[in-house]
Motif scaffolding. Structure first.
Motif, PDB file in Angstrom:
ATOM      1  N   TYR A  68       0.817  -1.223   0.000  1.00 16.56           N
ATOM      2  CA  TYR A  68       0.000   0.000   0.000  1.00 16.56           C
ATOM      3  C   TYR A  68       0.851   1.274   0.000  1.00 16.56           C
ATOM      4  O   TYR A  68       0.330   2.368  -0.125  1.00 16.56           O
ATOM      5  CB  TYR A  68      -0.939   0.009   1.218  1.00 16.56           C
ATOM      6  N   LEU A  79      -7.450   6.659   6.003  1.00 15.39           N
ATOM      7  CA  LEU A  79      -8.127   5.457   6.487  1.00 15.39           C
ATOM      8  C   LEU A  79      -7.680   4.171   5.779  1.00 15.39           C
ATOM      9  O   LEU A  79      -7.492   3.133   6.408  1.00 15.39           O
ATOM     10  CB  LEU A  79      -9.636   5.652   6.284  1.00 15.39           C
ATOM     11  N   LEU A  80      -7.469   4.253   4.477  1.00 14.09           N
ATOM     12  CA  LEU A  80      -7.122   3.048   3.720  1.00 14.09           C
ATOM     13  C   LEU A  80      -5.718   2.545   4.023  1.00 14.09           C
ATOM     14  O   LEU A  80      -5.460   1.344   4.035  1.00 14.09           O
ATOM     15  CB  LEU A  80      -7.251   3.340   2.211  1.00 14.09           C
ATOM     16  N   TRP A  87      -5.271   4.429  12.656  1.00 12.65           N
ATOM     17  CA  TRP A  87      -6.399   3.892  11.889  1.00 12.65           C
ATOM     18  C   TRP A  87      -7.651   3.796  12.758  1.00 12.65           C
ATOM     19  O   TRP A  87      -8.734   4.198  12.348  1.00 12.65           O
ATOM     20  CB  TRP A  87      -6.058   2.509  11.311  1.00 12.65           C
ATOM     21  N   PHE A  98     -21.190   7.881   7.227  1.00 18.05           N
ATOM     22  CA  PHE A  98     -21.928   6.929   6.393  1.00 18.05           C
ATOM     23  C   PHE A  98     -23.252   6.516   7.037  1.00 18.05           C
ATOM     24  O   PHE A  98     -23.811   5.486   6.708  1.00 18.05           O
ATOM     25  CB  PHE A  98     -21.043   5.709   6.089  1.00 18.05           C
ATOM     26  N   THR A 265      -8.214  10.185   0.144  1.00 17.19           N
ATOM     27  CA  THR A 265      -8.510   8.745   0.219  1.00 17.19           C
ATOM     28  C   THR A 265      -9.896   8.470  -0.364  1.00 17.19           C
ATOM     29  O   THR A 265     -10.093   7.545  -1.142  1.00 17.19           O
ATOM     30  CB  THR A 265      -8.447   8.257   1.683  1.00 17.19           C
ATOM     31  N   THR A 274     -16.077   2.115  -7.779  1.00 14.34           N
ATOM     32  CA  THR A 274     -17.479   2.129  -8.242  1.00 14.34           C
ATOM     33  C   THR A 274     -17.531   2.193  -9.767  1.00 14.34           C
ATOM     34  O   THR A 274     -18.383   1.557 -10.386  1.00 14.34           O
ATOM     35  CB  THR A 274     -18.276   3.308  -7.647  1.00 14.34           C
ATOM     36  N   ALA A 277     -17.113  -1.262 -11.045  1.00 10.77           N
ATOM     37  CA  ALA A 277     -18.284  -2.109 -10.766  1.00 10.77           C
ATOM     38  C   ALA A 277     -19.473  -1.736 -11.659  1.00 10.77           C
ATOM     39  O   ALA A 277     -20.151  -2.623 -12.201  1.00 10.77           O
ATOM     40  CB  ALA A 277     -18.673  -1.983  -9.286  1.00 10.77           C
ATOM     41  N   TYR A 339      -6.559  -8.097  -1.438  1.00 10.88           N
ATOM     42  CA  TYR A 339      -6.112  -7.060  -0.495  1.00 10.88           C
ATOM     43  C   TYR A 339      -5.209  -7.711   0.540  1.00 10.88           C
ATOM     44  O   TYR A 339      -5.356  -8.894   0.839  1.00 10.88           O
ATOM     45  CB  TYR A 339      -7.287  -6.330   0.162  1.00 10.88           C
ATOM     46  N   ARG A 341      -2.604  -7.812   4.097  1.00 12.20           N
ATOM     47  CA  ARG A 341      -2.256  -7.417   5.472  1.00 12.20           C
ATOM     48  C   ARG A 341      -0.830  -7.877   5.764  1.00 12.20           C
ATOM     49  O   ARG A 341      -0.241  -8.643   5.000  1.00 12.20           O
ATOM     50  CB  ARG A 341      -3.207  -8.085   6.473  1.00 12.20           C
ATOM     51  N   PHE A 399     -16.335  -6.534  -0.578  1.00 11.80           N
ATOM     52  CA  PHE A 399     -16.072  -5.324   0.224  1.00 11.80           C
ATOM     53  C   PHE A 399     -15.188  -5.672   1.421  1.00 11.80           C
ATOM     54  O   PHE A 399     -15.163  -4.949   2.406  1.00 11.80           O
ATOM     55  CB  PHE A 399     -17.386  -4.723   0.721  1.00 11.80           C
ATOM     56  N   ARG A 404     -11.845  -4.158   9.216  1.00  9.49           N
ATOM     57  CA  ARG A 404     -11.280  -3.266   8.183  1.00  9.49           C
ATOM     58  C   ARG A 404     -12.018  -3.432   6.866  1.00  9.49           C
ATOM     59  O   ARG A 404     -11.421  -3.326   5.787  1.00  9.49           O
ATOM     60  CB  ARG A 404      -9.785  -3.518   8.001  1.00  9.49           C
ATOM     61  N   CYS A 406     -14.914  -2.422   3.900  1.00  6.86           N
ATOM     62  CA  CYS A 406     -15.093  -1.169   3.171  1.00  6.86           C
ATOM     63  C   CYS A 406     -16.096  -0.279   3.885  1.00  6.86           C
ATOM     64  O   CYS A 406     -17.257  -0.658   4.057  1.00  6.86           O
ATOM     65  CB  CYS A 406     -15.613  -1.474   1.766  1.00  6.86           C
TER      66      CYS A 406
HETATM   67  C1  HEM Z   1     -18.080  -1.117  -5.606  1.00 12.06           C
HETATM   68  C2  HEM Z   1     -17.424  -0.275  -4.861  1.00 12.06           C
HETATM   69  C3  HEM Z   1     -16.419  -0.606  -3.816  1.00 12.06           C
HETATM   70  C4  HEM Z   1     -15.751  -1.780  -3.561  1.00 12.06           C
HETATM   71  C5  HEM Z   1     -15.891  -3.111  -4.286  1.00 12.06           C
HETATM   72  C6  HEM Z   1     -14.875  -1.535  -2.429  1.00 12.06           C
HETATM   73  C7  HEM Z   1     -14.066  -2.490  -1.857  1.00 12.06           C
HETATM   74  C8  HEM Z   1     -13.250  -2.249  -0.770  1.00 12.06           C
HETATM   75  C9  HEM Z   1     -12.386  -3.244  -0.167  1.00 12.06           C
HETATM   76  C10 HEM Z   1     -12.230  -4.684  -0.640  1.00 12.06           C
HETATM   77  C11 HEM Z   1     -11.764  -2.651   0.870  1.00 12.06           C
HETATM   78  C12 HEM Z   1     -10.712  -3.289   1.782  1.00 12.06           C
HETATM   79  C13 HEM Z   1      -9.374  -2.967   1.184  1.00 12.06           C
HETATM   80  C14 HEM Z   1      -8.221  -3.462   1.963  1.00 12.06           C
HETATM   81  O1  HEM Z   1      -8.348  -4.201   2.954  1.00 12.06           O
HETATM   82  O2  HEM Z   1      -7.125  -3.091   1.555  1.00 12.06           O
HETATM   83  C15 HEM Z   1     -12.206  -1.280   0.936  1.00 12.06           C
HETATM   84  C16 HEM Z   1     -11.783  -0.363   1.872  1.00 12.06           C
HETATM   85  C17 HEM Z   1     -12.161   0.954   1.872  1.00 12.06           C
HETATM   86  N1  HEM Z   1     -13.104   1.543   1.064  1.00 12.06           N
HETATM   87 FE1  HEM Z   1     -14.147   0.638  -0.408  1.00 12.06          FE
HETATM   88  N2  HEM Z   1     -15.016  -0.230  -2.043  1.00 12.06           N
HETATM   89  C18 HEM Z   1     -15.963   0.369  -2.844  1.00 12.06           C
HETATM   90  C19 HEM Z   1     -16.416   1.669  -2.752  1.00 12.06           C
HETATM   91  C20 HEM Z   1     -16.009   2.599  -1.829  1.00 12.06           C
HETATM   92  C21 HEM Z   1     -16.534   3.925  -1.712  1.00 12.06           C
HETATM   93  C22 HEM Z   1     -17.656   4.499  -2.575  1.00 12.06           C
HETATM   94  C23 HEM Z   1     -15.844   4.547  -0.716  1.00 12.06           C
HETATM   95  C24 HEM Z   1     -15.994   5.932  -0.183  1.00 12.06           C
HETATM   96  C25 HEM Z   1     -17.005   6.720  -0.388  1.00 12.06           C
HETATM   97  C26 HEM Z   1     -14.886   3.586  -0.195  1.00 12.06           C
HETATM   98  C27 HEM Z   1     -13.984   3.830   0.807  1.00 12.06           C
HETATM   99  C28 HEM Z   1     -13.171   2.877   1.378  1.00 12.06           C
HETATM  100  C29 HEM Z   1     -12.241   3.166   2.456  1.00 12.06           C
HETATM  101  C30 HEM Z   1     -11.982   4.522   3.082  1.00 12.06           C
HETATM  102  C31 HEM Z   1     -11.617   1.950   2.778  1.00 12.06           C
HETATM  103  C32 HEM Z   1     -10.608   1.688   3.885  1.00 12.06           C
HETATM  104  C33 HEM Z   1     -11.359   1.268   5.122  1.00 12.06           C
HETATM  105  C34 HEM Z   1     -10.464   0.939   6.305  1.00 12.06           C
HETATM  106  O3  HEM Z   1      -9.359   0.445   6.124  1.00 12.06           O
HETATM  107  O4  HEM Z   1     -10.925   1.165   7.432  1.00 12.06           O
HETATM  108  N3  HEM Z   1     -15.028   2.414  -0.885  1.00 12.06           N
HETATM  109  N4  HEM Z   1     -13.123  -1.058  -0.074  1.00 12.06           N
END
Ligand code: HEM
Length: 460
Positions: A68, A79-80, A87, A98, A265, A274, A277, A339, A341, A399, A404, A406
């Motif tokens: 990352y 956050l990501l 975090w 949200f 982020t 999105t 998708a 993804y 860790r 997701f 952790r 999404c």
């Molecule tokens: C189809 C749409 C989406 C998919 C499939 C998706 C999928 C994911 C996945 C798999 C993770 C975990 C990643 C990891 O562990 O490295 C993640 C984390 C995250 N996503 Fe999404 N995401 C989507 C849309 C969004 C949207 C629209 C936002 C914001 C408006 C968003 C914000 C985040 C954030 C901030 C994280 C980090 C969360 C954390 O570590 O606490 N995502 N997403």
């Protein structure tokens, strides 16, 4: 089932540079837990159910892997990309952004930007188009408006500096880890991308700082953002930035840099995922007329005769079959196919010792197409999600899952429902001739190397 790690080791060129189905094939041969050396660092790549559950549900695997780091020039440690207590605090702080009442307030923004996309698509009726190009600009407009309260108008000004720099950063984030030399900080300055990235990051950070500064000034003028509810008692649109501006960690407001990290982020994670998708969903619908017909029937039932009607939160709730279409799309084409860790301590798992500092990549793409969980896993069959057959929760992880997961999952589903409902009601989606074959690429966000092509016909 007995868990075992394959004893063979694979090289980066053998795995990461090739497409996802090659990793799947490797697993079919060597088992669902394989160890791969990426840049001399061993990675456990996992599509094993029990181990996935063990990793994702645990508080011991919350730190991200070194993969990352390529994101941090642009996103900092938001956050990501952040770890540990930073975090945890950020997650607590951003979760209220949200809340369903806030998500509901974003629907008009989803609709407005969908209408702009429809106008663009009106001019392309009858042609074979790469839908991804148009959808990605739509997704960028949506996230800029909901996260920063900025009308980016990417759909009208595709050549704008902001759009071009975001595209550059998305490309570099995907490319850099795949090159042994570019991924090394020592050699990276020998490549033009190093300088291109620096210029892009500087530009993007400046834009975010300017937006933060003007929102801060507006906040001072109005002595805080008070009018949170409209005359009907519904929560007014509250861009993510305003929530950050009002938030405190340990009694202190967030700094400009803290806020910039989170806004950037969201700009990245909230648009590319999105866009991919939505584009894959439209592609699958164009190739499956029976599914498209059923999804349209549902729209007709919800909107009765008036297919131009605006969408309410309740309408979105009723789009049950469309939700199955979205779920099935993300099963076949998970925007984040893997993804990772990193272990911070030695871990014992079913008698195996996993040393500290090991990267563990959850291969979501493999799990989501595993015949053990999904009959005919390569078939597009949204109906499978209508049957609540008690599928194991860690077998559906587009997701991610656990602490952790999404944070934007509900936001993404609502945005997708709005745009898909609008496109379905306006156009019939048709396949190209000959049928477009998707060539998937193993990037940070799942893409098709040769575009996502389909044809549109105006509905009567
Ligand atoms: C189809 C749409 C989406 C998919 C499939 C998706 C999928 C994911 C996945 C798999 C993770 C975990 C990643 C990891 O562990 O490295 C993640 C984390 C995250 N996503 Fe999404 N995401 C989507 C849309 C969004 C949207 C629209 C936002 C914001 C408006 C968003 C914000 C985040 C954030 C901030 C994280 C980090 C969360 C954390 O570590 O606490 N995502 N997403």
């Amino acid at each position: 089932m007995q868990t075992s790690f394959s004893t063979e080791r694979f090289e980066i060129s053998e795995v990461v540079k090739t497409v996802l189905n090659d990793v799947k094939r490797l697993m079919e041969k060597h088992g669902k837990l394989i160890v791969v050396d990426i840049g001399f660092k061993p990675h456990i790549i996992c599509a094993d159910y029990d181990f996935t559950e063990f990793v994702l549900s645990s508080q011991s695997f919350l730190n991200k892997s070194g993969d990352y780091l390529y994101l941090t020039n642009w996103l900092g440690t938001g956050l990501l990309t952040s770890d540990g207590s930073k975090w945890k605090k950020r997650r607590r702080l951003t979760t209220p952004a949200f809340h369903f009442s806030i998500l509901e307030s974003f629907i008009p923004s989803f609709e407005k930007n969908s209408d702009i996309l429809l106008q663009k698509l009106d001019n392309l009726v009858g042609q074979e188009i790469d839908i991804y190009r148009y959808v990605t600009l739509f997704a960028l407009d949506v996230i800029a408006e909901t996260a920063m309260a900025v009308e980016l108008r990417a759909q009208d000004f595709e050549d704008s500096d902001y759009v071009q720099h975001v595209k550059t950063m998305c490309r570099i984030i995907q490319d850099r880890p795949l090159s042994i030399f570019k991924s090394n900080d020592l050699f990276y300055p020998l490549f033009p991308d190093y300088y291109i990235e620096r210029r892009a990051v500087k530009y993007l950070h400046n834009v975010t700082y300017n937006v933060i500064d003007s929102r801060m000034a507006a906040q001072k003028d109005t002595h805080g953002f008070r009018e949170e509810y409209d005359e009907l008692g519904k929560k007014k649109r509250m861009p993510f930035l305003d929530i950050l501006l009002q938030s405190e960690i340990d009694g202190k407001s967030l700094s400009r840099d803290d806020i910039r990290e989170e806004v950037d982020t969201f700009m990245f994670e909230g648009h590319d995922t999105t866009a991919s998708a939505i584009s894959f969903a439209l592609f699958l619908l164009s190739n499956h007329q029976d599914v498209q017909e059923r999804a349209l029937e549902e729209q007709k039932l919800i909107f009765e005769d008036d297919l131009h009607q605006t969408i309410s939160f309740e309408d979105l709730h009723e789009m049950k079959y469309l939700e199955c279409v979205i779920k099935e799309t993300l099963r076949l084409y998970p925007s984040v196919a893997a993804y990772a860790r990193r272990t911070t301590n030695e871990i014992i798992y079913k008698g195996h010792v996993i040393p500290r500092g090991i990267n563990i990549a959850i291969f979501a793409y493999g799990i989501l197409r595993d015949p053990e969980f999904y009959e005919n896993p390569d078939n597009f069959d949204p109906g499978r999600f209508e049957l609540n057959d008690g599928k194991k929760p860690y077998a559906y992880i587009p997701f991610s899952a656990g602490p952790r997961n999404c944070i934007g999952q509900k936001f993404a589903i609502l945005e997708m429902k709005v745009i898909l409902s609008k496109v379905l009601r306006r156009f019939q989606l048709l396949p190209t001739s000959p049928l477009h074959q998707i060539i998937l690429s193993a990037e940070a966000v799942l893409k098709s190397k040769n575009g996502i092509k389909l044809k549109l016909v105006m509905r009567k």
